[in-house]
Structures are given as structure tokens and as C-alpha cells.
Design a protein around this motif. Structure first.
Motif, PDB file in Angstrom:
ATOM      1  N   SER A 299      52.025  16.416 -38.760  1.00 35.45           N
ATOM      2  CA  SER A 299      50.672  16.484 -38.708  1.00 35.45           C
ATOM      3  C   SER A 299      50.344  15.834 -39.848  1.00 35.45           C
ATOM      4  CB  SER A 299      50.888  18.422 -39.291  1.00 35.45           C
ATOM      5  OG  SER A 299      52.333  18.489 -40.346  1.00 35.45           O
ATOM      6  N   SER A 300      50.755  15.874 -41.067  1.00 28.82           N
ATOM      7  CA  SER A 300      49.512  15.315 -42.634  1.00 28.82           C
ATOM      8  C   SER A 300      49.135  13.544 -42.013  1.00 28.82           C
ATOM      9  CB  SER A 300      50.552  15.045 -42.865  1.00 28.82           C
ATOM     10  OG  SER A 300      51.922  14.411 -43.003  1.00 28.82           O
TER      11      SER A 300
ATOM     12  N   ARG B  17      46.177  14.357 -39.794  1.00 29.89           N
ATOM     13  CA  ARG B  17      44.523  14.993 -40.292  1.00 29.89           C
ATOM     14  C   ARG B  17      44.445  13.531 -40.728  1.00 29.89           C
ATOM     15  NH1 ARG B  17      42.036  18.121 -38.525  1.00 29.89           N
ATOM     16  NH2 ARG B  17      40.624  18.997 -40.638  1.00 29.89           N
TER      17      ARG B  17
ATOM     18  N   SER C  70      42.799  19.758 -34.066  1.00 31.44           N
ATOM     19  CA  SER C  70      42.585  20.844 -35.715  1.00 31.44           C
ATOM     20  C   SER C  70      42.734  21.319 -34.868  1.00 31.44           C
ATOM     21  CB  SER C  70      41.171  20.524 -35.465  1.00 31.44           C
ATOM     22  OG  SER C  70      40.514  19.505 -36.365  1.00 31.44           O
TER      23      SER C  70
ATOM     24  N   THR D 137      44.050  23.968 -38.553  1.00 29.79           N
ATOM     25  CA  THR D 137      42.888  23.378 -39.151  1.00 29.79           C
ATOM     26  C   THR D 137      41.441  23.631 -39.085  1.00 29.79           C
ATOM     27  OG1 THR D 137      43.481  21.634 -39.331  1.00 29.79           O
ATOM     28  CG2 THR D 137      44.576  21.835 -41.039  1.00 29.79           C
TER      29      THR D 137
ATOM     30  N   THR E 215      37.328  30.748 -37.553  1.00 30.36           N
ATOM     31  CA  THR E 215      36.669  30.279 -38.727  1.00 30.36           C
ATOM     32  C   THR E 215      37.265  31.049 -40.277  1.00 30.36           C
ATOM     33  OG1 THR E 215      34.814  31.096 -39.180  1.00 30.36           O
ATOM     34  CG2 THR E 215      34.749  28.439 -37.400  1.00 30.36           C
TER      35      THR E 215
END
Length: 640
Positions: A325-326, A329, A376, A381, A432
Motif C-alpha cells: 500500500s505505501s 500511494r 484509493s 484512503t 468521505t
């Protein structure tokens, strides 16, 4: 004059010797004049029929005045002037044209004479030669930056909409409500900036190209590109038939990205299957090459940088038990930042550039949009793109121009376009931070939004002819996407129920129970339908290309099952969910051997059985009893 004297129109060599002056009577000009005038007229008709070409300026009066002022000698100049004047009414001054050189830029060609037809397409945008004859880097001019776009509109531009300075070229691409301009700074100027910033440019150096060719030769590279066209391009049509990647001329980072993503399909090429049989680390080395050589290009990104970043981002993970994931992103943020620089957040549909480039730009813009949306969502996120500032959020039939996709593949991509639009609404209206806060204690509004989105999702599924239950990899992925979007609608409703349980108003218990039953029923329907579909997938190994978000999507269904078990309202419901989890575990153990993309989901279910359900969760009494009853009769579930 070149035409009149039958000379090649070039400045590349000295003028030929001047013909001797005629000594006899005046030259007969009637037939010649008619021939040349007809040629001029035919050329003018070609120009007028080319609607994409801006009108040329009329300099006939200036030419006539200039020619009339020239000294004359005997009959030669007099006859030539008569001939010139006779045909001047059909003459327009030639203009420079820019032609694609087949590599990384545009090249200035010889002036177009009155006999030459104009180019079939307008100017290109994403590659341009600067004043120092080096490739330039485009930067989109926004409404709040250093350049004032409405001031740029007053520049004196050439016929192609460019204003050239010594180290800077301004390109005008649109008028109207949203003025769109680019400025191109020459690479020589960027090289100085790179040096001062301590960034070494590795791309296209002989040493780096030699390193890449030591890993993948030119002939092998061509085979890998063909595999890319066969397996990857239908999902990510980021290239155009007019500008294909080439092992000889494409940037190193782009080639390495293509080779890496196509590497896993080498078994479908008889030659490559043998070449790569003993190169187990080739995939990692190719990705290392791509990331090393692209790093300095981020200082001044170009269109191939965008294409390479997309491919690096959507590379299927080789380690199926990690979401990475990191890294995703970070790559996603870099991609979107570079895309803003190149103006991909705008819509090129009305720009005066080549039609194939308009279609390619729109496809790439949309692919960035869908990658941002689905990745996302899978990482939990917020999307990085703001829809208010990203104009290409869907595709049309015209965008297939020069994409190389079959009609079936393009239809599936259009279906994905529609499904992505629904996903963005789900994320924006239900997930959101502000939406969660405002809907937390407003059950009626939450259910109203959720039902509206469910209806839209169901309509999408019913309207597609070969989408959710069609054949092929793209149709299968659309089916998985359908269940994933549905699951995220259900998760929002369940989240609202949990929030209401914690802060419920007195006297609202009946309403809460009714809403809770509805939420749990639609979630159950979604999960049962999804798992039934997933376990029935019989995908051709040749079509085994899954989007980068798919492993997390499959795993999210398992975690949603665990949530339904832990929050069960009765012993019978808890028993039903623990049985479903146990059955799903057994099915995934078999199915994940065929579909590697299911391995993360299997891990999420295996881990909790191995760790111990009661040791992991705080369970209500009736849930704990249901779990214990099942495990008492199935001790083998704890054996791994």
C-alpha cells in the motif's frame, strides 16, 4: 520562384548556376502559365478543404510590390515577372511545417510549396523541438500561476499557435472559457537546473541503454511489446497506433516498464519461454532499471514518463500476500503530480492537435482517473484526484481512435468507465470524512443515498450486454468491480448502524432494528452472490491479468464476513456466518491454486482460524457459543 525555375525548394545547398539569358524572341508562356496556375488552384483547393489547418496569411500584395521593384534584364526577368503576376492570384506564401520524426520529438521540415498538400493532421503537442533543437518539456499554464493565460492569448503567435523565445516556447491550444496554454522549456536549460539540484540524468545514456539491452535484447524487446499489446493493452490502452513503443528509440524507463509487465506472459511466446527459463530475477531487475532511470525525469516529466508511471503502478504484485500500500500511494501521488504538469487534468477534445493525440490524451487521463479511484478505494484512503479539477472522467466511442483495441475490448472499457463513475459517487457521498460525519446519526439520509446508488448500480448491470456476465478478462474484472462497489455501499450502511447504536436517541430502538435488518440482509445478499461468482470463475490462464486493486478487493469480502459474524444479532445468524466462513476457507484453498489473486483473501481467513477466533475478537455470548459449537465438531480447522 523555385517552382518557376524548376528548382528544389531547399536551403541545404548552393543555388545552381543561373540559366543563360534567352537570345531569341520572348519565351512562350501561355501553356506554362496555364499549367502552373492550375497547379496553384489545385493546391489552394486542398488547403481550403483541410478544416484542421489554420488559414495562412495573404502576402500577395507584398510579394508583387517586392518583385516589381526588382531590376529587370532583357526578356528573362520580364517574362518571369509576367508569369509570376499571372499566377499570383492563386498563390499563397509557403509556411513551415513540423513533422513527427518517429522518435521523441518533432522535426522542422522544408517549407511547404504551393504544390505540396498540407499535412493531414495539425501539430503535435506532447513532443516539440525547442529553439536549441533539443526536446522540450511541456508545462500546463493554469489560471493562478506565473503566466497569466489571458495575457498569453494576446501574444503574436505563428500559424501553429506558438510564440517562440530563446529558451521558451508558448503553445496556445484552446480559446474560450478555459484558455489552455503550455510553455516548453528547452532541455538544455533544464539540464543546468538538474545539475544544480544534484540530479543526474540517466535516461537514454549509452551506458544505461547498454545495461537494458544486456537484460533484454532488441529482438526480445519486440516480442515483449507484442505480448504487451496482447495481454495488457486491452486493460490500459495508453499508446496509440501512431506512436508505438520501440526498442530502438523509446526511453529506457518506458521500455523497462513494458518489459517488466509483459515478462510474466513469456510462456506464451515459444522463443521467450526458453530465453527466460533461467532468469528468475529478470522482473525485479527490469523494475529497478525503470525506477532508477525515471527518477531524474521527474524533474521535468514528459508524456512517456506518465505512461511508464502508469505501468509501474499497475504492475501485478509478485508477492500476493502483501498489498504494497505505501509504495502504491507514493507512485500514485507521483503519477498525478506529473499528470497535472502535462495538463492531463484538462480535456483535449477541442484542442487543435492531431486527432490520434487527442484520443490518446483522453484515454490516458481517464486511465489515471480509474486507477486513482480503484486503488484509493482498495487502500481505504481518499482519492487524490478532485473531480472538480479533472475533466476526463468517462470515455466515448471517439476515444477508441488509433487505440488498437478490438470492439469487444473497447466496449468492456466503456462499461468500466460507467462503473467507475458509480464508484466515485459511492466514495464521495458515503465514504468521505465529511460524509461519514454528517451521516453518522442521520439514518434516513444514509439509506436514501445508499438506495439511490444501489439502483444506479443495478441499472448498470442490467444495461450492459456483455459486461458482468460476459466472457473475457475485462468482463470478469467488471463483475468483480460490480460486487466490490456493492459491498462498499453495504459497508456504509453498516457503519451508520454502528454509529447509531453508540449514540442513539431514546425511543428510536424500533427504527434502528428495522434499519439494521435491512443493512444485514442486503450485505448478506451481496456476499453470497459475490463468493458464488468468484468461486465459479474459470478464467483462461492467458487472460490472467488482474488489476492491482483486485487482491485487496477479494480480501475485503472476507473481512466483511468476519464483521457480519462478530455483529450477529442471534445464535442462528452467528452459526450461519461461521459456517459460511469455514466453507469459504475450504473453497479458497482449492481456488487460490488456480487464481493467485485470491491468496491474500485466503490469508485473511486462515490467519484468524489459526490465531483463534475467540482469542482475536471480543464476542457476545451467543456468537461465542456458535463459534464454539462449530469448532467443537471441526477441530481440524485449528490444525494449521
Amino acid at each position: 520562384m523555385c517552382i518557376l525555375h524548376t528548382r528544389s525548394c531547399t536551403f541545404g545547398s548552393a543555388n545552381p548556376a543561373r540559366p543563360e539569358k534567352p537570345t531569341g524572341p520572348a519565351i512562350e508562356t501561355t501553356d506554362t502559365t496555364g499549367t502552373i496556375a492550375a497547379q496553384f488552384a489545385a493546391s489552394e483547393e486542398l488547403r481550403n478543404n483541410n478544416s484542421n489547418q489554420p488559414p495562412a496569411q495573404d502576402h500577395r500584395a507584398e510579394l508583387l510590390a517586392f518583385y516589381s521593384a526588382a531590376p529587370t534584364e532583357d526578356g528573362y526577368e520580364s517574362s518571369s515577372r509576367q508569369l509570376f503576376e499571372a499566377s499570383l492570384a492563386d498563390f499563397r506564401i509557403p509556411t513551415l511545417t513540423f513533422a513527427h520524426d518517429g522518435g521523441d520529438g518533432l522535426a522542422i521540415t522544408s517549407p511547404i510549396t504551393a504544390l505540396d498538400p498540407l499535412p493531414a493532421e495539425p501539430e503535435l503537442l506532447d513532443t516539440l523541438l525547442g529553439s536549441d533543437n533539443m526536446e522540450s518539456t511541456p508545462n500546463f499554464i493554469g489560471t493562478t500561476g506565473e503566466f497569466e493565460p489571458h495575457l498569453v492569448r494576446h501574444y503574436r503567435c505563428d500559424a501553429s499557435g506558438r510564440k517562440r523565445f530563446k529558451k521558451l516556447t508558448v503553445q496556445f491550444v484552446q480559446s474560450g472559457t478555459l484558455p489552455s496554454h503550455f510553455w516548453f522549456t528547452s532541455q538544455s536549460l533544464y539540464s543546468q537546473s538538474r545539475e544544480k539540484a544534484g540530479v543526474l540524468r540517466l535516461c537514454n545514456t549509452p551506458e544505461e541503454r547498454g545495461k537494458l539491452e544486456s537484460l533484454v535484447s532488441t529482438s526480445v524487446g519486440r516480442r515483449l511489446i507484442r505480448l504487451f499489446d496482447r495481454f495488457i493493452a486491452p486493460h490500459y490502452p495508453i499508446f496509440s497506433s501512431q506512436c508505438r513503443p520501440s526498442p530502438e528509440s523509446s526511453p529506457i524507463y518506458l521500455l523497462a516498464s513494458i518489459y517488466a509487465i509483459a515478462h510474466s506472459y513469456a510462456q506464451y511466446d515459444d522463443s521467450l519461454a526458453l530465453d527466460f527459463a533461467y532468469q528468475e530475477d529478470l522482473y525485479a531487475r527490469l523494475l529497478q532499471t525503470a525506477r532508477r532511470t525515471i527518477e531524474s525525469e521527474l524533474h521535468a516529466p514528459t508524456f512517456p514518463v506518465i505512461q511508464s508511471l502508469i505501468l509501474m503502478l499497475v504492475q501485478p504484485t509478485m508477492h500476493h500476500l502483501s498489498s504494497e500500500s505505501s509504495l502504491k500511494r507514493t507512485l500514485l501521488g507521483t503519477l498525478i503530480s506529473a499528470a497535472y504538469t502535462l495538463g492531463l487534468h484538462s480535456d483535449a477534445a477541442s484542442w487543435p492537435i492531431a486527432r490520434w493525440q487527442i484520443a490518446q490524451r483522453r484515454r490516458v487521463s481517464f486511465i489515471i482517473f480509474i486507477v486513482d479511484s480503484w486503488i484509493s478505494c482498495s487502500l481505504g484512503t481518499p482519492p487524490m484526484l478532485c473531480e472538480q479539477n479533472w475533466l476526463v472522467d468517462s470515455l466515448s466511442a471517439e476515444d477508441a481512435f488509433e487505440s488498437g483495441l478490438s470492439p469487444a475490448d473497447w466496449e468492456s472499457l466503456l462499461h468500466q468507465s460507467q462503473l467507475t463513475s458509480i464508484l466515485r459517487k459511492v466514495l464521495g457521498k458515503l465514504h468521505t470524512l465529511r460524509a461519514i460525519a454528517s451521516l453518522a446519526l442521520d439514518t434516513d439520509k444514509t439509506y436514501s443515498i445508499a438506495r439511490e446508488l444501489q439502483d444506479e448500480l443495478q441499472t448498470w448491470r442490467e444495461n450492459i450486454s456483455h459486461g458482468a456476465h460476459g466472457e473475457g478478462a475485462t468482463a470478469t474484472i467488471n463483475s468483480v468491480g460490480y460486487y466490490y462497489v456493492h459491498a462498499n455501499i453495504c459497508r456504509a450502511i453498516l457503519s451508520n448502524h454502528v454509529a447509531n447504536e453508540r449514540g442513539a436517541m431514546p425511543g428510536a430502538s424500533l427504527r434502528r432494528q428495522e434499519c439494521n435488518r435491512y443493512a444485514r440482509n442486503i450485505t448478506k445478499q451481496c456476499l453470497v452472490g459475490a463468493m458464488h461468482y468468484f468461486l465459479q470463475i474459470e478464467q483462461n490462464p492467458e487472460e490472467d491479468f488482474w488489476p492491482v486493486w483486485a487482491p485487496m478487493a477479494f480480501a475485503s469480502f472476507i473481512n466483511l464476513m468476519w464483521l457480519m459474524l462478530v455483529t450477529s444479532v442471534s445464535f442462528d445468524e452467528a452459526t450461519e456466518w461461521i459456517k459460511m466462513l469455514s466453507s469459504t476457507r475450504n473453497d479458497l484453498r482449492v481456488k487460490s491454486k488456480q487464481l493467485q489473486v485470491l491468496r491474500l483473501a485466503l490469508l485473511r481467513i486462515d490467519a484468524l482460524f489459526w490465531k483463534g477466533i475467540e482469542a482475536t475478537f471480543q464476542l457476545e455470548k451467543h456468537v461465542a457459543e456458535a463459534v464454539s459449537a462449530l469448532l467443537a465438531g471441526n477441530r481440524d480447522l485449528l490444525s494449521d
